[in-house]
Write a protein that holds these residues in place. Structure first.
Motif, PDB file in Angstrom:
ATOM      1  N   LEU A  70       0.834  -1.195   0.000  1.00 30.41           N
ATOM      2  CA  LEU A  70       0.000   0.000   0.000  1.00 30.41           C
ATOM      3  C   LEU A  70       0.875   1.253   0.000  1.00 30.41           C
ATOM      4  O   LEU A  70       0.584   2.218  -0.712  1.00 30.41           O
ATOM      5  N   ALA A  71       1.960   1.240   0.755  1.00 33.50           N
ATOM      6  CA  ALA A  71       2.893   2.370   0.751  1.00 33.50           C
ATOM      7  C   ALA A  71       3.487   2.555  -0.646  1.00 33.50           C
ATOM      8  O   ALA A  71       3.695   3.690  -1.090  1.00 33.50           O
ATOM      9  N   GLY A  72       3.728   1.456  -1.347  1.00 35.32           N
ATOM     10  CA  GLY A  72       4.207   1.542  -2.719  1.00 35.32           C
ATOM     11  C   GLY A  72       3.204   2.211  -3.639  1.00 35.32           C
ATOM     12  O   GLY A  72       3.568   3.002  -4.512  1.00 35.32           O
ATOM     13  N   GLY A  75       3.086   5.976  -2.486  1.00 36.54           N
ATOM     14  CA  GLY A  75       4.318   6.642  -2.903  1.00 36.54           C
ATOM     15  C   GLY A  75       4.342   6.894  -4.393  1.00 36.54           C
ATOM     16  O   GLY A  75       4.727   7.974  -4.850  1.00 36.54           O
ATOM     17  N   TYR A  76       3.924   5.914  -5.163  1.00 35.73           N
ATOM     18  CA  TYR A  76       3.903   6.054  -6.624  1.00 35.73           C
ATOM     19  C   TYR A  76       2.953   7.172  -7.043  1.00 35.73           C
ATOM     20  O   TYR A  76       3.252   7.931  -7.966  1.00 35.73           O
ATOM     21  N   SER A  77       1.829   7.281  -6.371  1.00 38.91           N
ATOM     22  CA  SER A  77       0.846   8.308  -6.737  1.00 38.91           C
ATOM     23  C   SER A  77       1.364   9.719  -6.483  1.00 38.91           C
ATOM     24  O   SER A  77       0.832  10.677  -7.034  1.00 38.91           O
ATOM     25  N   HIS A  78       2.406   9.857  -5.670  1.00 37.87           N
ATOM     26  CA  HIS A  78       2.971  11.173  -5.355  1.00 37.87           C
ATOM     27  C   HIS A  78       4.174  11.538  -6.222  1.00 37.87           C
ATOM     28  O   HIS A  78       4.728  12.626  -6.068  1.00 37.87           O
ATOM     29  N   LEU A  79       4.600  10.650  -7.114  1.00 36.03           N
ATOM     30  CA  LEU A  79       5.750  10.944  -7.966  1.00 36.03           C
ATOM     31  C   LEU A  79       5.394  11.982  -9.034  1.00 36.03           C
ATOM     32  O   LEU A  79       4.328  11.905  -9.639  1.00 36.03           O
ATOM     33  N   TYR A  88      11.260   7.496  -5.706  1.00 38.93           N
ATOM     34  CA  TYR A  88      10.184   6.544  -5.390  1.00 38.93           C
ATOM     35  C   TYR A  88      10.473   5.822  -4.079  1.00 38.93           C
ATOM     36  O   TYR A  88       9.596   5.676  -3.235  1.00 38.93           O
ATOM     37  N   ARG A  89      11.719   5.386  -3.896  1.00 39.53           N
ATOM     38  CA  ARG A  89      12.081   4.709  -2.643  1.00 39.53           C
ATOM     39  C   ARG A  89      11.760   5.613  -1.451  1.00 39.53           C
ATOM     40  O   ARG A  89      11.182   5.171  -0.458  1.00 39.53           O
ATOM     41  N   ASN A  90      12.112   6.884  -1.549  1.00 35.89           N
ATOM     42  CA  ASN A  90      11.846   7.819  -0.453  1.00 35.89           C
ATOM     43  C   ASN A  90      10.355   8.062  -0.274  1.00 35.89           C
ATOM     44  O   ASN A  90       9.884   8.212   0.859  1.00 35.89           O
ATOM     45  N   ARG A  91       9.622   8.088  -1.369  1.00 34.12           N
ATOM     46  CA  ARG A  91       8.166   8.275  -1.272  1.00 34.12           C
ATOM     47  C   ARG A  91       7.520   7.080  -0.545  1.00 34.12           C
ATOM     48  O   ARG A  91       6.554   7.257   0.203  1.00 34.12           O
ATOM     49  N   ILE A  92       8.037   5.893  -0.774  1.00 30.98           N
ATOM     50  CA  ILE A  92       7.530   4.706  -0.062  1.00 30.98           C
ATOM     51  C   ILE A  92       7.795   4.851   1.432  1.00 30.98           C
ATOM     52  O   ILE A  92       6.908   4.610   2.258  1.00 30.98           O
ATOM     53  N   ILE A  93       9.010   5.239   1.779  1.00 33.80           N
ATOM     54  CA  ILE A  93       9.346   5.434   3.196  1.00 33.80           C
ATOM     55  C   ILE A  93       8.437   6.489   3.812  1.00 33.80           C
ATOM     56  O   ILE A  93       7.917   6.307   4.924  1.00 33.80           O
ATOM     57  N   ASP A  94       8.214   7.586   3.105  1.00 34.73           N
ATOM     58  CA  ASP A  94       7.323   8.628   3.614  1.00 34.73           C
ATOM     59  C   ASP A  94       5.895   8.101   3.788  1.00 34.73           C
ATOM     60  O   ASP A  94       5.234   8.401   4.790  1.00 34.73           O
ATOM     61  N   ALA A  95       5.430   7.329   2.820  1.00 30.66           N
ATOM     62  CA  ALA A  95       4.073   6.773   2.916  1.00 30.66           C
ATOM     63  C   ALA A  95       3.952   5.840   4.115  1.00 30.66           C
ATOM     64  O   ALA A  95       2.931   5.841   4.812  1.00 30.66           O
TER      65      ALA A  95
END
Length: 113
Positions: A70-72, A75-79, A88-95
């Motif tokens: 779900l975080a993936g 995160g992808y939706s915020h790229l 993307y890796r950082n967006r996953i961590i943030d999510a």
């Protein structure tokens, strides 16, 4: 005992199972397989979920896999169009950091077999 063993296999469809039950999880994005570190992130999340729920290892592992997938998705939706795998890796961590119980309940896609 062998019935206490939990196995997680991740890919296009994730499977988390013990001897009696299998969670079929359909969260995530194909691009997650192209990022260095998502497996390590999942290992850390799974360890935390198991530590918090030692009496329910199957459910803890399944929840961790759902959470990561779900975080993936989030995160992808915020790229932005020009951002790539590193962002993307950082967006996953943030999510993961900002995941709410409500987001998890609404976004986890799984079935129990």
């Amino acid at each position: 005992a062998s019935q206490d063993c939990v196995i997680a296999i991740t890919g296009a469809i994730d499977l988390v199972a013990n001897a009696n039950t299998c969670y079929v999880i359909r969260n995530g994005k194909p691009q997650m397989g192209q990022i260095t570190g998502t497996g390590c992130q999942l290992s850390g999340i799974m360890t935390a979920f198991l530590a918090a729920n030692p009496d329910h290892p199957l459910e803890a592992c399944a929840a961790a896999v759902c959470d990561m997938g779900l975080a993936g998705e989030i995160g992808y939706s915020h790229l932005a169009a020009y951002e790539g795998n590193s962002t993307y890796r950082n967006r996953i961590i943030d999510a993961l950091n900002h995941m709410t119980t409500q987001q998890f309940k609404e976004g986890a896609k799984y079935e129990i077999k």
